[in-house]
Motif scaffolding. Structure first.
Motif, PDB file in Angstrom:
ATOM      1  N   ALA A 149       0.848  -1.191   0.000  1.00 42.08           N
ATOM      2  CA  ALA A 149       0.000   0.000   0.000  1.00 42.08           C
ATOM      3  C   ALA A 149       0.881   1.237   0.000  1.00 42.08           C
ATOM      4  N   VAL A 150       0.354   2.308  -0.577  1.00 40.00           N
ATOM      5  CA  VAL A 150       1.033   3.598  -0.600  1.00 40.00           C
ATOM      6  C   VAL A 150       0.222   4.572   0.242  1.00 40.00           C
ATOM      7  N   ILE A 151       0.908   5.357   1.057  1.00 39.34           N
ATOM      8  CA  ILE A 151       0.249   6.306   1.955  1.00 39.34           C
ATOM      9  C   ILE A 151       0.387   7.715   1.383  1.00 39.34           C
ATOM     10  N   TYR A 152      -0.681   8.477   1.438  1.00 41.28           N
ATOM     11  CA  TYR A 152      -0.653   9.884   1.029  1.00 41.28           C
ATOM     12  C   TYR A 152      -1.630  10.656   1.899  1.00 41.28           C
ATOM     13  N   GLU A 153      -1.487  11.970   1.910  1.00 46.83           N
ATOM     14  CA  GLU A 153      -2.359  12.817   2.712  1.00 46.83           C
ATOM     15  C   GLU A 153      -3.091  13.799   1.821  1.00 46.83           C
ATOM     16  N   ALA A 154      -4.402  13.622   1.742  1.00 45.49           N
ATOM     17  CA  ALA A 154      -5.272  14.581   1.056  1.00 45.49           C
ATOM     18  C   ALA A 154      -5.928  15.413   2.157  1.00 45.49           C
ATOM     19  N   TRP A 155      -7.244  15.284   2.347  1.00 41.45           N
ATOM     20  CA  TRP A 155      -7.854  15.973   3.494  1.00 41.45           C
ATOM     21  C   TRP A 155      -7.561  15.237   4.799  1.00 41.45           C
ATOM     22  N   LYS A 156      -7.157  13.966   4.695  1.00 44.32           N
ATOM     23  CA  LYS A 156      -6.642  13.190   5.814  1.00 44.32           C
ATOM     24  C   LYS A 156      -5.717  12.129   5.234  1.00 44.32           C
ATOM     25  N   GLN A 157      -5.058  11.376   6.101  1.00 40.92           N
ATOM     26  CA  GLN A 157      -4.163  10.326   5.616  1.00 40.92           C
ATOM     27  C   GLN A 157      -4.975   9.187   5.019  1.00 40.92           C
ATOM     28  N   GLU A 158      -4.603   8.779   3.806  1.00 41.83           N
ATOM     29  CA  GLU A 158      -5.302   7.710   3.116  1.00 41.83           C
ATOM     30  C   GLU A 158      -4.290   6.737   2.516  1.00 41.83           C
ATOM     31  N   MET A 159      -4.805   5.581   2.064  1.00 39.66           N
ATOM     32  CA  MET A 159      -3.945   4.578   1.454  1.00 39.66           C
ATOM     33  C   MET A 159      -4.500   4.132   0.114  1.00 39.66           C
ATOM     34  N   HIS A 160      -3.572   3.929  -0.820  1.00 40.11           N
ATOM     35  CA  HIS A 160      -3.897   3.279  -2.083  1.00 40.11           C
ATOM     36  C   HIS A 160      -3.346   1.868  -2.002  1.00 40.11           C
ATOM     37  N   PHE A 161      -4.228   0.865  -2.118  1.00 42.93           N
ATOM     38  CA  PHE A 161      -3.813  -0.523  -1.932  1.00 42.93           C
ATOM     39  C   PHE A 161      -3.233  -1.101  -3.214  1.00 42.93           C
ATOM     40  N   LEU A 162      -2.131  -1.844  -3.047  1.00 39.40           N
ATOM     41  CA  LEU A 162      -1.468  -2.519  -4.161  1.00 39.40           C
ATOM     42  C   LEU A 162      -1.580  -4.032  -4.057  1.00 39.40           C
ATOM     43  N   ASP A 163      -1.999  -4.525  -2.885  1.00 43.14           N
ATOM     44  CA  ASP A 163      -2.079  -5.960  -2.633  1.00 43.14           C
ATOM     45  C   ASP A 163      -3.493  -6.283  -2.161  1.00 43.14           C
TER      46      ASP A 163
END
Length: 277
Positions: A213-227
């Motif tokens: 998963a990749v972590i990024y912060e938009a309006w809050k911390q979110e994750m984009h799942f790769l697995d």
């Protein structure tokens, strides 16, 4: 059951060191010089200060080194307050071995799956260099340079200890997760890039050495799942928690990645710790 009873300062963070010992960091009187402690999971033994030096700060490089479950890699600045050296620390015996002496300018370190420090980030003036070596006996060579406007953060080596996963904004507008070819000094794959914000972190499986998963912060911390399996487990965890509006942080996982230590929190609540099977 109660494992620690610190009354002077809060524990800054905790994580499993091996199957028997939990490690945690704590400073003294708010000086932010965090020292490393261990405590047995039974709670029947007193906590042990593993880095008994005054005025130093400890950072964790890697836990659970392959084949050496009692050893971890740390940095601290006991030898020279200006520079952080790398040590291999046995959490059962408290014995530390100097692995890499910092000649000055090394800011971060990345090791391979065998615990060899293979990459360092070096700063000289206004230029940052990524340096690499093939083995722990070789000298570091500069393979990449960039100014303060760019960034390249090595996350982990791949399963073959040849390529590196990194967060990089070099030749792009925002930091993205990439796979980098060290030998040929070039980017191999763009794994994930958010269209609006920088990627700030990555969850790597220690079983496959692939990003989950990749972590990024938009309006809050979110994750984009790769697995897919990691995504399913995370969503199930989220559904089991009493307040799904809180942020979820995966603190650590067992070697087989079946047992997770997680924390919930928000900007208004300290949250709670949970064990998730």
């Amino acid at each position: 059951h109660l494992l620690t009873n610190s009354t002077d300062r809060n524990i800054a963070g905790c994580f499993w060191g091996n199957d028997d010992y939990i490690l945690y960091l704590k400073d003294t009187d708010g000086d932010e010089n965090f020292r490393l402690y261990s405590v047995h999971k039974s709670g029947l033994e007193d906590a042990v200060l593993l880095t008994p030096f005054d005025g130093i700060k400890v950072n964790i490089i890697d836990l659970l080194l392959n084949g050496h479950q009692d050893e971890i890699l740390i940095t601290h600045n006991h030898r020279d307050k200006r520079h952080f050296d790398v040590y291999k620390l046995n959490i059962r015996t408290s014995q530390a071995e100097l692995v890499l002496e910092n000649p000055g300018g090394y800011l971060s370190f990345t090791c391979d799956q065998e615990g060899a420090v293979r990459m360092v980030t070096l700063v000289e003036g206004a230029t940052t260099y990524i340096c690499h070596r093939k083995t722990a006996q070789d000298k570091f060579e500069k393979i990449l340079s960039f100014s303060f406007k760019d960034s390249f953060e090595a996350i982990a080596f791949d399963a073959n200890n040849e390529h590196i996963y990194a967060l990089s904004n070099i030749n792009r507008d925002k930091a993205a997760l990439v796979r980098y070819d060290i030998a040929n000094n070039k980017e191999l794959d763009l794994i994930f890039e958010h269209p609006e914000v920088d990627c700030t972190g990555c969850r790597i499986s220690r079983l496959t050495w692939k990003p989950q998963a990749v972590i990024y912060e938009a309006w809050k911390q979110e994750m984009h799942f790769l697995d897919a399996d990691f995504a399913q487990n995370y969503q199930q965890l989220k559904s089991l928690l009493p307040n799904n509006q809180l942020e979820i942080a995966v603190i650590s996982r067992s070697l087989d990645e079946k047992i997770w230590l997680v924390r919930t929190y928000s900007d208004r609540q300290l949250g709670s710790f949970y064990v998730y099977n």
